[in-house]
Enzyme design. Sequence first.
Site, PDB file in Angstrom:
ATOM      1  N   ASP A 158      -9.711  16.813   5.047  1.00 46.26           N
ATOM      2  CA  ASP A 158      -8.409  16.977   5.540  1.00 46.26           C
ATOM      3  C   ASP A 158      -8.526  16.189   7.121  1.00 46.26           C
ATOM      4  O   ASP A 158      -9.450  16.794   7.918  1.00 46.26           O
ATOM      5  CB  ASP A 158      -7.806  18.294   5.839  1.00 46.26           C
ATOM      6  CG  ASP A 158      -6.430  18.182   6.347  1.00 46.26           C
ATOM      7  OD1 ASP A 158      -5.953  17.505   6.996  1.00 46.26           O
ATOM      8  OD2 ASP A 158      -5.593  19.248   5.837  1.00 46.26           O
ATOM      9  N   VAL A 196       8.125   1.552  -0.552  1.00 49.81           N
ATOM     10  CA  VAL A 196       7.241   1.236  -1.437  1.00 49.81           C
ATOM     11  C   VAL A 196       7.193   2.501  -2.377  1.00 49.81           C
ATOM     12  O   VAL A 196       7.182   3.520  -1.949  1.00 49.81           O
ATOM     13  CB  VAL A 196       5.704   1.383  -0.855  1.00 49.81           C
ATOM     14  CG1 VAL A 196       4.772   0.944  -1.729  1.00 49.81           C
ATOM     15  CG2 VAL A 196       5.506   0.305   0.376  1.00 49.81           C
ATOM     16  N   ASN A 229      -5.152   4.883   6.348  1.00 44.77           N
ATOM     17  CA  ASN A 229      -3.582   5.109   5.391  1.00 44.77           C
ATOM     18  C   ASN A 229      -3.137   6.320   5.040  1.00 44.77           C
ATOM     19  O   ASN A 229      -2.055   6.347   4.892  1.00 44.77           O
ATOM     20  CB  ASN A 229      -4.170   4.342   3.975  1.00 44.77           C
ATOM     21  CG  ASN A 229      -3.174   4.675   2.806  1.00 44.77           C
ATOM     22  OD1 ASN A 229      -2.277   4.170   2.769  1.00 44.77           O
ATOM     23  ND2 ASN A 229      -3.705   5.715   2.196  1.00 44.77           N
ATOM     24  N   LYS A 282       5.264   6.729  13.402  1.00 42.44           N
ATOM     25  CA  LYS A 282       4.962   5.585  13.097  1.00 42.44           C
ATOM     26  C   LYS A 282       5.149   4.537  14.174  1.00 42.44           C
ATOM     27  O   LYS A 282       4.377   3.759  14.509  1.00 42.44           O
ATOM     28  CB  LYS A 282       5.760   4.971  11.706  1.00 42.44           C
ATOM     29  CG  LYS A 282       5.359   5.857  10.591  1.00 42.44           C
ATOM     30  CD  LYS A 282       3.848   5.547  10.208  1.00 42.44           C
ATOM     31  CE  LYS A 282       3.248   5.954   8.739  1.00 42.44           C
ATOM     32  NZ  LYS A 282       1.860   5.770   8.409  1.00 42.44           N
ATOM     33  N   TYR A 312       9.107  11.394  11.690  1.00 41.11           N
ATOM     34  CA  TYR A 312       8.469  10.453  10.702  1.00 41.11           C
ATOM     35  C   TYR A 312       8.579   9.006  11.504  1.00 41.11           C
ATOM     36  O   TYR A 312       7.168   8.527  11.709  1.00 41.11           O
ATOM     37  CB  TYR A 312       8.796  10.425   9.386  1.00 41.11           C
ATOM     38  CG  TYR A 312       7.995   9.313   8.597  1.00 41.11           C
ATOM     39  CD1 TYR A 312       6.828   9.451   8.527  1.00 41.11           C
ATOM     40  CD2 TYR A 312       8.704   8.032   8.213  1.00 41.11           C
ATOM     41  CE1 TYR A 312       5.935   8.578   7.724  1.00 41.11           C
ATOM     42  CE2 TYR A 312       8.004   7.205   7.665  1.00 41.11           C
ATOM     43  CZ  TYR A 312       6.701   7.416   7.569  1.00 41.11           C
ATOM     44  OH  TYR A 312       5.924   6.668   6.492  1.00 41.11           O
ATOM     45  N   ILE A 349     -11.568   4.113   3.126  1.00 43.33           N
ATOM     46  CA  ILE A 349      -9.999   4.360   3.022  1.00 43.33           C
ATOM     47  C   ILE A 349      -9.687   5.863   2.894  1.00 43.33           C
ATOM     48  O   ILE A 349     -10.214   6.570   2.175  1.00 43.33           O
ATOM     49  CB  ILE A 349      -9.663   3.722   1.496  1.00 43.33           C
ATOM     50  CG1 ILE A 349     -10.086   2.679   1.260  1.00 43.33           C
ATOM     51  CG2 ILE A 349      -8.172   3.867   1.287  1.00 43.33           C
ATOM     52  CD1 ILE A 349     -10.072   1.827   0.025  1.00 43.33           C
TER      53      ILE A 349
HETATM   54  P1  NDP Z   1       1.289   8.998  -1.183  1.00 42.74           P
HETATM   55  O1  NDP Z   1       1.853  10.182  -1.119  1.00 42.74           O
HETATM   56  O2  NDP Z   1       1.407   8.155  -2.720  1.00 42.74           O
HETATM   57  O3  NDP Z   1      -0.108   8.808  -0.812  1.00 42.74           O
HETATM   58  C1  NDP Z   1      -0.501   9.470   0.540  1.00 42.74           C
HETATM   59  C2  NDP Z   1      -1.896   9.980   0.711  1.00 42.74           C
HETATM   60  O4  NDP Z   1      -2.237  10.350   1.882  1.00 42.74           O
HETATM   61  C3  NDP Z   1      -2.600  10.569  -0.460  1.00 42.74           C
HETATM   62  O5  NDP Z   1      -4.032  10.237  -0.766  1.00 42.74           O
HETATM   63  C4  NDP Z   1      -2.904  11.831   0.191  1.00 42.74           C
HETATM   64  O6  NDP Z   1      -3.967  12.646  -0.277  1.00 42.74           O
HETATM   65  C5  NDP Z   1      -3.201  11.375   1.669  1.00 42.74           C
HETATM   66  N1  NDP Z   1      -3.113  12.233   2.748  1.00 42.74           N
HETATM   67  C6  NDP Z   1      -2.017  12.976   3.175  1.00 42.74           C
HETATM   68  N2  NDP Z   1      -2.242  13.930   4.150  1.00 42.74           N
HETATM   69  C7  NDP Z   1      -3.644  13.834   4.329  1.00 42.74           C
HETATM   70  C8  NDP Z   1      -4.411  14.622   4.911  1.00 42.74           C
HETATM   71  N3  NDP Z   1      -4.167  15.698   5.668  1.00 42.74           N
HETATM   72  N4  NDP Z   1      -5.845  14.473   4.784  1.00 42.74           N
HETATM   73  C9  NDP Z   1      -6.289  13.534   4.020  1.00 42.74           C
HETATM   74  N5  NDP Z   1      -5.388  12.803   3.374  1.00 42.74           N
HETATM   75  C10 NDP Z   1      -4.190  13.004   3.167  1.00 42.74           C
HETATM   76  O7  NDP Z   1       2.077   8.012  -0.266  1.00 42.74           O
HETATM   77  P2  NDP Z   1       1.746   6.286   0.095  1.00 42.74           P
HETATM   78  O8  NDP Z   1       0.717   5.653  -0.520  1.00 42.74           O
HETATM   79  O9  NDP Z   1       3.270   5.783   0.409  1.00 42.74           O
HETATM   80  O10 NDP Z   1       1.445   6.535   1.665  1.00 42.74           O
HETATM   81  C11 NDP Z   1       0.299   6.040   2.315  1.00 42.74           C
HETATM   82  C12 NDP Z   1       0.554   5.545   3.805  1.00 42.74           C
HETATM   83  O11 NDP Z   1       1.553   4.489   3.704  1.00 42.74           O
HETATM   84  C13 NDP Z   1       1.304   6.564   4.529  1.00 42.74           C
HETATM   85  O12 NDP Z   1       0.530   6.535   5.837  1.00 42.74           O
HETATM   86  C14 NDP Z   1       2.704   6.283   4.585  1.00 42.74           C
HETATM   87  O13 NDP Z   1       3.335   6.755   5.797  1.00 42.74           O
HETATM   88  C15 NDP Z   1       2.793   4.908   4.691  1.00 42.74           C
HETATM   89  N6  NDP Z   1       3.877   3.863   4.360  1.00 42.74           N
HETATM   90  C16 NDP Z   1       4.524   4.446   2.985  1.00 42.74           C
HETATM   91  C17 NDP Z   1       5.513   3.518   2.592  1.00 42.74           C
HETATM   92  C18 NDP Z   1       6.252   3.982   1.260  1.00 42.74           C
HETATM   93  O14 NDP Z   1       7.416   3.723   1.267  1.00 42.74           O
HETATM   94  N7  NDP Z   1       5.674   4.742   0.402  1.00 42.74           N
HETATM   95  C19 NDP Z   1       6.199   2.672   3.342  1.00 42.74           C
HETATM   96  C20 NDP Z   1       5.392   2.537   4.572  1.00 42.74           C
HETATM   97  C21 NDP Z   1       4.324   3.082   5.138  1.00 42.74           C
HETATM   98  P3  NDP Z   1      -4.150  14.044  -0.582  1.00 42.74           P
HETATM   99  O15 NDP Z   1      -2.726  14.535  -0.756  1.00 42.74           O
HETATM  100  O16 NDP Z   1      -4.889  14.176  -1.799  1.00 42.74           O
HETATM  101  O17 NDP Z   1      -4.972  14.400   0.532  1.00 42.74           O
HETATM  102  C1  8X3 Z   2       7.896   4.701   4.444  1.00 45.82           C
HETATM  103  C2  8X3 Z   2       9.145   3.663   4.613  1.00 45.82           C
HETATM  104  O1  8X3 Z   2      11.698   3.747   5.060  1.00 45.82           O
HETATM  105  O2  8X3 Z   2      10.980   5.530   3.707  1.00 45.82           O
HETATM  106  O3  8X3 Z   2       7.335   4.603   5.840  1.00 45.82           O
HETATM  107  O4  8X3 Z   2      10.373   5.572   5.894  1.00 45.82           O
HETATM  108  S1  8X3 Z   2      10.525   4.781   4.684  1.00 45.82           S
END
Ligand code: NDP
Ligand code: 8X3
Length: 257
Positions: free
Chosen positions: A65, A191, A92, A162, A158, A12
Site C-alpha cells: 500500500d 478514462v 500511477n 491532483k 480529489y 509501476i
Molecule cells: P483504477 O481504479 O482502475 O486503478 C487504480 C490503481 O491504483 C489500482 O491498480 C489500485 O490497485 C491502485 N491503488 C489505489 N490505491 C492504492 C494504494 N493505496 N496502494 C497501492 N496501489 C493503490 O483507476 P485508474 O487506472 O483510472 O487510475 C490510475 C491513476 O490515473 C490514478 O492516479 C488516477 O487519479 C489517474 N487518473 C485517472 C483518470 C480516469 O478518468 N480514470 C483520469 C486522470 C487521471 P489496488 O486497489 O490493487 O491497490
Molecule cells: C480523473 C478524471 O475528470 O474524472 O482524474 O476527475 S476526472
Amino acid sequence: MSNSIKGKIVLITGASSGIGLACAKRFAKAGCKLILLARRKGRIESLADELNSKFRTKTLNVVADVRKRKVIADVFLGLPAEWKDISILINNAGLSRGLDKIQDGKYRDWDEMIDTNLKGVLNVTKSVLPLLMKQSMAHIINIGSTAGHEVYQGGNVYCASKFALKALTKGMRIDLLGSNIKVTSIDPGLVETEFSLVRFRGNKQKASNVYKGLKALNGNDVAEAVYFAASRNSNTVIAEIVLMPRSQASSVHVKRY
Ligand code: NDP
Ligand code: 8X3
C-alpha cells in the site's frame, strides 16, 4: 528521436487495474522488466503470468500500500540485487472517493485521497530516488489529471490532490535539474477504468453514468502517452502531456450524445 528502453527496469504503482495495468502491458511489449506494485495480490500475479507467457517478461510482484511509508521504504531497501537498477518510476496509484460538495465531505475520503494521491507518490519517490540516481539515465513519470488543471463541482479534494501533484512534479523537475533524472506529468481527462467504480464505492450505475453518451479514453490510450514520454532521446524531456477524448474540452466541458 526515440530511444530504446528494452531491458530497462520499470516500476509501476497501481499496476493491478486501468492505466497502470495498460502501462504494464505497453512496457512489457517494449521488452522491459517490470516491478508491479498494488494491494491486490491476485490481480498482479495473474497480470505477471499473462505478461510472462505473451512477452516472456520478467516481473517482480510487490503487494503493498503506497500509503504505508515504512512498508514502502522496507520494500525498496530490501529489493533483490537483480531488481535494484530501476530506470523508470511510474507513479500511477491513485483514486477518488465520492463526489460530495465540500460541506458534505467525509474526513475518511479526504484522508484516503491525499494519503494515496500525494503522500503515496512522496513515499514511493523518496524510497526509489537513491536507486534512480545510480542509473546513467532515469525517469519519474507521475500520472496527474485534467482535475489538476481545472476544478469541477464535487471534485474539491480529489482536484486539490491532483493540483498538488502538479506542483510536486514541477518541484521534482526543478530540484533534480542537472541530475540524470527526467520528470514528466501525464494528465488524462476521462478514462474508462475502475476509477469511477472506486469513486462511487462499487455503485455500477453511478460509475457507468460518468461515461454515458461519450467515448472515453481507455487505459491503452494513456499508456501510449506514458510510453512516448519514456522513449524520447536522452536530451528530450516531455514535461507534460494533457490528453482527453474528443468529446471533452476541459474537466467541465463534456459533449454527450
Ligand atoms: P483504477 O481504479 O482502475 O486503478 C487504480 C490503481 O491504483 C489500482 O491498480 C489500485 O490497485 C491502485 N491503488 C489505489 N490505491 C492504492 C494504494 N493505496 N496502494 C497501492 N496501489 C493503490 O483507476 P485508474 O487506472 O483510472 O487510475 C490510475 C491513476 O490515473 C490514478 O492516479 C488516477 O487519479 C489517474 N487518473 C485517472 C483518470 C480516469 O478518468 N480514470 C483520469 C486522470 C487521471 P489496488 O486497489 O490493487 O491497490
Ligand atoms: C480523473 C478524471 O475528470 O474524472 O482524474 O476527475 S476526472
